[in-house]
Design an enzyme around this catalytic site. Structure first.
Site, PDB file in Angstrom:
ATOM      1  NE  ARG A 169      -4.180  -1.627   0.195  1.00  0.00           N
ATOM      2  CZ  ARG A 169      -4.235  -2.901  -0.140  1.00  0.00           C
ATOM      3  NH1 ARG A 169      -3.195  -3.500  -0.680  1.00  0.00           N
ATOM      4  NH2 ARG A 169      -5.362  -3.573   0.016  1.00  0.00           N
ATOM      5  CB  SER A 242      -8.469  -0.913   3.989  1.00  0.00           C
ATOM      6  OG  SER A 242      -8.887  -2.195   3.618  1.00  0.00           O
ATOM      7  CD  GLU A 338      -4.872   2.161   1.879  1.00  0.00           C
ATOM      8  OE1 GLU A 338      -4.067   2.539   1.019  1.00  0.00           O
ATOM      9  OE2 GLU A 338      -6.079   2.041   1.670  1.00  0.00           O
TER      10      GLU A 338
HETATM   11  N1  EPU Z   1     -11.390  -9.694  10.088  1.00  0.00           N
HETATM   12  C1  EPU Z   1     -12.011  -9.623  11.312  1.00  0.00           C
HETATM   13  N2  EPU Z   1     -12.885  -8.608  11.556  1.00  0.00           N
HETATM   14  C2  EPU Z   1     -13.176  -7.673  10.626  1.00  0.00           C
HETATM   15  C3  EPU Z   1     -12.530  -7.735   9.381  1.00  0.00           C
HETATM   16  C4  EPU Z   1     -11.635  -8.754   9.133  1.00  0.00           C
HETATM   17  O1  EPU Z   1     -11.781 -10.451  12.186  1.00  0.00           O
HETATM   18  O2  EPU Z   1     -14.003  -6.806  10.907  1.00  0.00           O
HETATM   19  C5  EPU Z   1     -10.496 -10.811   9.802  1.00  0.00           C
HETATM   20  C6  EPU Z   1     -11.161 -11.742   8.775  1.00  0.00           C
HETATM   21  O3  EPU Z   1     -11.997 -12.645   9.401  1.00  0.00           O
HETATM   22  C7  EPU Z   1      -9.992 -12.398   8.092  1.00  0.00           C
HETATM   23  C8  EPU Z   1      -8.897 -11.362   8.183  1.00  0.00           C
HETATM   24  O4  EPU Z   1      -9.303 -10.397   9.154  1.00  0.00           O
HETATM   25  O5  EPU Z   1      -9.549 -13.535   8.797  1.00  0.00           O
HETATM   26  C9  EPU Z   1      -8.618 -10.728   6.844  1.00  0.00           C
HETATM   27  O6  EPU Z   1      -9.820 -10.094   6.372  1.00  0.00           O
HETATM   28  P1  EPU Z   1     -10.010  -9.730   4.824  1.00  0.00           P
HETATM   29  O7  EPU Z   1      -9.795 -10.933   3.993  1.00  0.00           O
HETATM   30  O8  EPU Z   1     -11.285  -9.016   4.690  1.00  0.00           O
HETATM   31  O9  EPU Z   1      -8.790  -8.798   4.493  1.00  0.00           O
HETATM   32  P2  EPU Z   1      -8.131  -7.560   5.224  1.00  0.00           P
HETATM   33  O10 EPU Z   1      -6.736  -7.924   5.584  1.00  0.00           O
HETATM   34  O11 EPU Z   1      -8.997  -7.038   6.302  1.00  0.00           O
HETATM   35  C10 EPU Z   1      -7.083  -6.658   3.018  1.00  0.00           C
HETATM   36  C11 EPU Z   1      -7.041  -5.386   2.227  1.00  0.00           C
HETATM   37  C12 EPU Z   1      -8.340  -5.187   1.461  1.00  0.00           C
HETATM   38  C13 EPU Z   1      -8.544  -6.375   0.554  1.00  0.00           C
HETATM   39  C14 EPU Z   1      -8.582  -7.641   1.391  1.00  0.00           C
HETATM   40  C15 EPU Z   1      -8.690  -8.890   0.551  1.00  0.00           C
HETATM   41  C16 EPU Z   1      -5.572  -3.885   3.443  1.00  0.00           C
HETATM   42  C17 EPU Z   1      -5.445  -2.635   4.238  1.00  0.00           C
HETATM   43  N3  EPU Z   1      -6.799  -4.242   3.095  1.00  0.00           N
HETATM   44  O12 EPU Z   1      -8.086  -6.502   4.015  1.00  0.00           O
HETATM   45  O13 EPU Z   1      -8.178  -4.029   0.663  1.00  0.00           O
HETATM   46  O14 EPU Z   1      -9.737  -6.272  -0.191  1.00  0.00           O
HETATM   47  O15 EPU Z   1      -7.352  -7.750   2.156  1.00  0.00           O
HETATM   48  O16 EPU Z   1      -7.498  -9.083  -0.100  1.00  0.00           O
HETATM   49  O17 EPU Z   1      -4.563  -4.515   3.125  1.00  0.00           O
HETATM   50  C18 EPU Z   1      -8.527  -1.677   0.559  1.00  0.00           C
HETATM   51  O18 EPU Z   1      -7.306  -1.560   0.485  1.00  0.00           O
HETATM   52  O19 EPU Z   1      -9.283  -0.681   0.537  1.00  0.00           O
HETATM   53  C19 EPU Z   1      -9.104  -2.999   0.730  1.00  0.00           C
HETATM   54  C20 EPU Z   1     -10.403  -3.192   0.914  1.00  0.00           C
END
Ligand code: EPU
Length: 342
Positions: A169, A242, A338
């Site tokens: 990012r 995010s 972010e």
């Molecule tokens: N999780 C929670 N609670 C929440 C949200 C997530 O416990 O409220 C846990 C989920 O259960 C999962 C883990 O966190 O085990 C990862 O969640 P998710 O797959 O939704 O991914 P993320 O790490 O929260 C990142 C990116 C997203 C991208 C997703 C999928 C960043 C800052 N965000 O989110 O990107 O869509 O992975 O690859 O790296 C963005 O940049 O705007 C964005 C949405």
């Protein structure tokens, strides 16, 4: 009558131009229809000594206050296959194109590489700024070069992937705001490239779709379904995706946290470093669905901050500060915001 190279709007209201729907004004907003005019625009005595900022699709910015000086929005279009060399294909795209439309177009051309990055809001020119990423793929995995106007050196440049200093990012463009104006992006795609199915959820989604032999288009459809289910649609509930990065910490701290909280998501992030799931940390700190006035944490995904109506940039930053404090107190981890601050 031919289209002017740019259109200037004085004291432009920005509410409809950012997905957090923050109301603020830009002193001078230039909608640029022909990127070749940029050097002339910057040399214009009206703007020469003024700060210059860039606004893309507005889906990853937090507008903290009215924007002084010149705000540039590239409204340019165009995408084409520039070179084919066996299986590898270079695609050139104007900065003003919509990212997701590009992904769908590339799949329609039989090209793979962008499928995991489906449905990310925003413009093509904004994608390299934060090195957009999702479902195990980052833009830098398929970016060949960018074309930009360098305001510091007053020259057009082509920067290859290495010169862009991409990281999670992050990029040189985020580090040197206002210097480079990205006007086009060249992507390195392929007719046949191994699919990336390892990120949690993709295989399960393909199973649920009853797809046993996925191709790039099927992966794209799976990612679209996952995103629609997990992330609030900015058209329904204003947000900028995010709001925090997943923090990268020392392996030692990650191991200690993992022992106390086995459910905390952890991913390897280079030598001795581990990336933690910020959404999990925020939820565990009790902030999910929290609301303060019109600024809130999305009920479905704790990484996303939302504007229920009249929240200002300052309201959202104050809420972000509270969340950062709660997570730091509870877990000893500091969260970085972010979106780009305008
Ligand atoms: N999780 C929670 N609670 C929440 C949200 C997530 O416990 O409220 C846990 C989920 O259960 C999962 C883990 O966190 O085990 C990862 O969640 P998710 O797959 O939704 O991914 P993320 O790490 O929260 C990142 C990116 C997203 C991208 C997703 C999928 C960043 C800052 N965000 O989110 O990107 O869509 O992975 O690859 O790296 C963005 O940049 O705007 C964005 C949405």
């Amino acid at each position: 009558m031919s289209t002017p190279a740019y259109t200037l709007i004085e004291q432009a209201e920005l509410r409809e131009r950012n997905s957090l729907r923050i109301s603020a004004r830009a002193q001078h907003l230039a909608l640029v229809h022909d990127a070749a005019v940029l050097p002339t625009l910057f040399a214009d005595p009206r703007f020469r000594d003024q700060p210059v900022r860039v606004l893309g699709g507005g889906s990853n910015v937090l507008i903290a206050a009215d924007v002084e000086g010149l705000l540039v929005h590239l409204d340019t279009r165009g995408r084409h296959i520039a070179r084919q060399d066996g299986d590898s294909v270079r695609v050139e795209v104007a900065a003003g194109e919509n990212w997701h439309e590009l992904v769908l177009w590339s799949l329609g051309q039989g090209l793979s590489g962008l499928e995991n990055l489906s449905l990310i809001p925003g413009s093509v020119g904004a994608a390299p700024i934060q090195n957009i990423g999702a479902y195990g793929v980052e833009l830098c995995d398929c970016l060949h070069a960018v074309t930009a106007y360098d305001r510091q050196q007053r020259e057009w440049v082509e920067l290859d992937r290495n010169a862009c200093a991409f990281a999670y990012r992050d990029s040189r463009f985020k580090q040197e705001p206002g210097r480079f104006l990205l006007t086009a992006v060249t992507l390195a795609l392929a007719r046949k490239r191994p699919l990336r199915l390892d990120y949690a959820g993709i295989r399960e989604e393909l199973d649920a779709m009853a797809v046993s032999q996925p191709d790039a288009s099927a992966v794209s459809r799976a990612v679209i379904r996952l995103r629609k289910r997990k992330l609030p649609d900015p058209a329904q509930l204003a947000n900028a995706g995010s709001f925090f990065k997943n923090p990268v910490v020392d392996a030692e701290l990650a191991a200690a946290l993992g022992q106390r909280h086995p459910a905390l998501p952890r991913w390897p992030a280079g030598a001795g470093q581990i990336k933690l799931g910020a959404g999990w940390l925020i939820e565990a700190a009790g902030c999910k669905a929290y609301r303060s006035g019109d600024a809130g944490v999305a009920p479905g995904h704790a990484l996303v901050l939302v504007n229920y109506g009249a929240a200002s940039g300052a309201d959202l930053l104050a809420l972000a500060g509270q969340i950062q404090q709660q997570v730091a107190t509870r877990f000893g981890v500091s969260l970085e915001t972010e979106p780009v601050l305008l």
